[in-house]
Scaffold this active site. Structure first.
Site, PDB file in Angstrom:
ATOM      1  N   ARG A  86       0.871  -1.182   0.000  1.00  0.00           N
ATOM      2  CA  ARG A  86       0.000   0.000   0.000  1.00  0.00           C
ATOM      3  C   ARG A  86       0.904   1.226   0.000  1.00  0.00           C
ATOM      4  NH1 ARG A  86      -2.842   3.009   4.359  1.00  0.00           N
ATOM      5  NH2 ARG A  86      -4.757   3.938   3.533  1.00  0.00           N
ATOM      6  N   ASN A 163      -7.078   8.213   2.519  1.00  0.00           N
ATOM      7  CA  ASN A 163      -6.705   7.646   3.811  1.00  0.00           C
ATOM      8  C   ASN A 163      -7.501   8.286   4.949  1.00  0.00           C
ATOM      9  OD1 ASN A 163      -4.670   6.029   5.472  1.00  0.00           O
ATOM     10  ND2 ASN A 163      -4.404   8.077   6.339  1.00  0.00           N
ATOM     11  N   GLU A 164      -8.037   7.455   5.833  1.00  0.00           N
ATOM     12  CA  GLU A 164      -8.713   7.888   7.058  1.00  0.00           C
ATOM     13  C   GLU A 164      -9.480   9.194   6.837  1.00  0.00           C
ATOM     14  OE1 GLU A 164      -5.675   7.884  10.094  1.00  0.00           O
ATOM     15  OE2 GLU A 164      -5.256   5.750   9.820  1.00  0.00           O
ATOM     16  N   HIS A 230      -8.705   0.390   9.983  1.00  0.00           N
ATOM     17  CA  HIS A 230      -7.370   0.540  10.555  1.00  0.00           C
ATOM     18  C   HIS A 230      -7.454   0.210  12.038  1.00  0.00           C
ATOM     19  CE1 HIS A 230      -5.999   3.506   7.155  1.00  0.00           C
ATOM     20  NE2 HIS A 230      -6.416   2.334   6.713  1.00  0.00           N
ATOM     21  N   TYR A 232      -5.828   0.127  15.603  1.00  0.00           N
ATOM     22  CA  TYR A 232      -4.836   0.586  16.568  1.00  0.00           C
ATOM     23  C   TYR A 232      -5.426   0.434  17.966  1.00  0.00           C
ATOM     24  CZ  TYR A 232      -2.156   2.132  12.540  1.00  0.00           C
ATOM     25  OH  TYR A 232      -1.454   2.152  11.358  1.00  0.00           O
ATOM     26  N   GLU A 259      -4.424  -1.032   7.842  1.00  0.00           N
ATOM     27  CA  GLU A 259      -3.300  -0.604   8.671  1.00  0.00           C
ATOM     28  C   GLU A 259      -3.471  -1.212  10.056  1.00  0.00           C
ATOM     29  OE1 GLU A 259      -2.472   3.525   9.186  1.00  0.00           O
ATOM     30  OE2 GLU A 259      -2.787   4.027   7.071  1.00  0.00           O
ATOM     31  N   TRP A 288       1.379  -1.243   9.170  1.00  0.00           N
ATOM     32  CA  TRP A 288       1.996   0.097   9.145  1.00  0.00           C
ATOM     33  C   TRP A 288       3.243   0.045  10.011  1.00  0.00           C
ATOM     34  CZ3 TRP A 288       0.539   4.374   6.382  1.00  0.00           C
ATOM     35  CH2 TRP A 288       1.314   5.541   6.629  1.00  0.00           C
TER      36      TRP A 288
END
Length: 336
Positions: A86, A163-164, A230, A232, A259, A288
């Site tokens: 990516r 992205n995001e 994503h 986290y 990610e 990531w």
């Protein structure tokens, strides 16, 4: 939760040929993929290649927009087993624009290294909360400006619109804005698989993408959209990982983890669960990131100074650990 971007994770200086007859299509459902889709596409809630082979992404994120001289990283990611990379692009709104020539070079380098190439516009990160971020509509304009470089690459390239694309303010507009951006690309003739990121700095802690994924999917007349979450600090338990991913699988909607990391300033993500659950469900994951992180989160680097012979603890875990890239990645059959 705030994204690593909020804490300055990266410091920036700064096929196929045309169809003989146009096909009129109706919005597809998750159970009824549209036959006009070419190259990589979605069928029955899964990403497949043009020959119908199930394709599960395994690879890393590469911060090209900030490190344009490190394109050799693509071959290095491949050497460690990756089947996908990516690549961070910039539309020119926050960082120096990734030029048409650079995009062409990136795609060529991906193909030379037998990788599937996910291209993403990073300037949308945290829109609505981050003052410099731009809208998905502006990102779509960038895609139109590089369309010639991507035409005919549907077997190799996935278009990750932005992205995001929302932070923790204004994210209620995610559904309509995502639908509109998809429509803009499809109306312009893009036939690639489109990837869409979740709001809330990619983590969708509000459940906005989860609740509206079907309507967004239905807005794509080719039925060729895949969702990216994503993971986290919001995903710090196996239960949280399992619950989110299985909700999409049970709905017959395509999803991957676009990610994730092994640690984060907003909490401690459960990377073991992320890798185990995606492997069990046959879902893609992209970690990531390869190298170049800053702002106090250098621990997210997989390599030291882009050197594939110097894997960090995170890089070793990601590529060579249980359910890691080396053990689970399969090269796209288009390269056979």
């Amino acid at each position: 939760m705030k994204s690593r971007r909020t804490f300055g994770v990266l410091v920036a200086a700064g096929l196929a040929g045309a169809l003989g007859t146009a096909l009129a299509v109706q919005p597809a459902t998750a159970d009824e993929p549209d036959a006009s889709a070419v190259g990589l596409r979605v069928e029955d809630g899964r990403l497949v290649e043009s020959n119908g082979n199930d394709f599960v992404m395994r690879g890393a994120n590469h911060p090209h927009a900030w490190y344009t001289g490190e394109l050799g990283a693509l071959g290095d990611i491949k050497s460690l087993g990756g089947n996908t990379v990516r690549v961070v692009l910039s539309s020119g709104h926050q960082w120096e624009r990734t030029s048409n020539q650079q995009v062409s070079q990136i795609v060529s380098e991906c193909k030379a290294n037998r990788l599937i190439c996910v291209l993403e516009v990073h300037d949308t990160t945290g829109y609505g909360e981050a003052g410099a971020a731009v809208s998905l509509d502006q990102a779509a304009d960038y895609w139109l400006s590089i369309q010639d470089e991507l035409a005919g690459e549907e077997n190799y390239v996935i278009v990750n619109i932005g992205n995001e694309p929302f932070g923790n303010s204004g994210y209620e507009a995610w559904t309509a804005d995502t639908q509109a951006a998809i429509g803009k690309l499809r109306n312009a003739g893009f036939e690639h698989t489109i990837m869409v990121d979740a709001p809330n700095w990619g983590q969708d802690w509000t459940g906005t993408m989860r609740a509206n994924a079907q309507s967004v999917y239905n807005a794509d007349p080719t039925g060729n959209t895949i969702f990216s979450i994503h993971m986290y600090g919001v995903y710090n338990t196996a239960a949280a990982v399992e619950d989110y991913l299985t909700s999409f699988v049970n709905a017959g909607l395509p999803i991957l983890v676009g990610e994730f990391g092994h640690n984060h300033s907003d909490g401690d993500p459960d990377e073991d669960a992320i890798m185990a659950v995606t492997e069990r469900l046959g879902l893609g994951y992209l970690g990531w990131s390869w190298s170049g992180n800053g702002g106090g989160v250098e621990y997210l680097d997989m390599t030291v100074n882009f050197d594939p012979n110097q894997l960090t603890e995170w890089g070793e875990r990601f590529f060579n650990g249980p359910n890691g890239v080396a053990a689970t990645s399969e090269e796209a059959t288009i390269y056979n």
